[in-house]
Design an enzyme around this catalytic site. Structure first.
Site, PDB file in Angstrom:
ATOM      1  N   LYS A   1     106.968  -8.916  79.589  1.00 58.05           N
ATOM      2  CA  LYS A   1     106.374  -7.685  79.081  1.00 58.05           C
ATOM      3  C   LYS A   1     105.697  -6.951  80.232  1.00 58.05           C
ATOM      4  O   LYS A   1     104.911  -7.550  80.987  1.00 58.05           O
ATOM      5  CB  LYS A   1     105.356  -8.011  77.976  1.00 58.05           C
ATOM      6  CG  LYS A   1     104.834  -6.788  77.240  1.00 58.05           C
ATOM      7  CD  LYS A   1     103.885  -7.214  76.117  1.00 58.05           C
ATOM      8  CE  LYS A   1     103.343  -5.998  75.371  1.00 58.05           C
ATOM      9  NZ  LYS A   1     102.374  -6.395  74.336  1.00 58.05           N
TER      10      LYS A   1
ATOM     11  N   HIS B   1     103.791  -4.025  79.940  1.00 60.05           N
ATOM     12  CA  HIS B   1     102.685  -3.150  79.556  1.00 60.05           C
ATOM     13  C   HIS B   1     101.747  -3.909  78.622  1.00 60.05           C
ATOM     14  O   HIS B   1     102.143  -4.883  77.995  1.00 60.05           O
ATOM     15  CB  HIS B   1     103.204  -1.887  78.850  1.00 60.05           C
ATOM     16  CG  HIS B   1     103.956  -2.185  77.588  1.00 60.05           C
ATOM     17  ND1 HIS B   1     105.262  -2.611  77.591  1.00 60.05           N
ATOM     18  CD2 HIS B   1     103.568  -2.131  76.279  1.00 60.05           C
ATOM     19  CE1 HIS B   1     105.664  -2.811  76.336  1.00 60.05           C
ATOM     20  NE2 HIS B   1     104.657  -2.527  75.530  1.00 60.05           N
TER      21      HIS B   1
END
Length: 243
Positions: free
Chosen positions: A123, A125
């Site tokens: 991921k 963000h």
């Protein structure tokens, strides 16, 4: 006095063994009730045709997950004591297993164990990275928790992910069922291959031998789950794939 002490110690050992057998039997019945353990004809990811199948995805309710976490916590404590800091559950099925076992460990043994899992994709963000739950830190002692290991392939994928995060010590692996099958090497079980290849312990709450001994021609909830025909199929399967 020494003789009395010896007798007392032996009595405690027998009581502990009896309790262990009881909790194994309860877990087998729990798997059957939850439909996590099924009998019939199944094609495994390895391509093998198996007369039994274990699927942790069948645990769907809060009550089932609570009980499952307790069985895992007891087995982990029996095999590793309190000598670990983190439960790592590989995505995806290992995620609820690690959460449920961490909660149960806190309730049963009064010790806060962190849980950690991985994402299939990093991921970029918000909560960035590949990990869910606790981050791994240098010096952490980790127990990996999975549902079942047939070929050991999942550990091939999980091991480098864990070791890339920090300088951790993997204390061992805990699965719910030891299928007692040959690993990719073709001579010993997948759990024994993991011990040899990675240098850490690998344990299961129960083995398939325990399952057969408990259910063979023995009614449970008015049903025979392993009759003579199925027992013969299991025996034939282990002639080919048994470790």
């Amino acid at each position: 006095m020494a003789g009395q002490a010896d007798c007392s110690g032996l009595k405690i050992q027998k009581e502990n063994a009896a309790q262990m057998e009881q909790y194994k039997q309860e877990f087998i019945e729990f798997m059957v009730d939850s439909k996590a353990l099924k009998f019939g004809e199944f094609t495994l990811k390895s391509g093998r045709k198996s007369p039994f199948f274990m699927n942790a995805g069948a645990y769907e309710t809060g009550g089932q997950l609570r009980k499952l976490g307790e069985y895992y916590a007891r087995a982990i404590h029996d095999n590793y004591g309190d000598d670990f800091d983190v439960l790592f559950g590989p995505a995806y099925k290992g995620i609820p297993l690690s959460v449920a076992a961490a909660i149960a460990y806190s309730e049963l043994y009064g010790r806060e164990i962190r849980y950690c899992s991985n994402r299939k994709e990093v991921k970029d963000h918000g909560d960035v990275g590949i990990l869910l739950g606790s981050k791994l830190k240098d010096g952490d002692r980790v127990v990996i928790i999975e549902d079942v290991t047939t070929s050991g392939k999942s550990i091939e994928e999980t091991f480098p992910v864990v070791m890339a995060q920090a300088k951790v010590e993997i204390r061992g692996l805990m699965v719910s069922l030891n299928r007692m099958e040959k690993g990719p090497g073709g001579t010993v079980s997948a759990l024994e291959e993991i011990r040899a290849n990675y240098g850490f312990e690998a344990h299961a709450i129960i083995t398939m031998k325990d399952v057969v001994e408990h259910l063979y021609n023995r009614p449970y909830n008015g049903q025979i789950y392993i009759d003579d025909e199925l027992k013969a199929s299991i025996d034939e399967y282990y002639k080919v794939y048994g470790a």
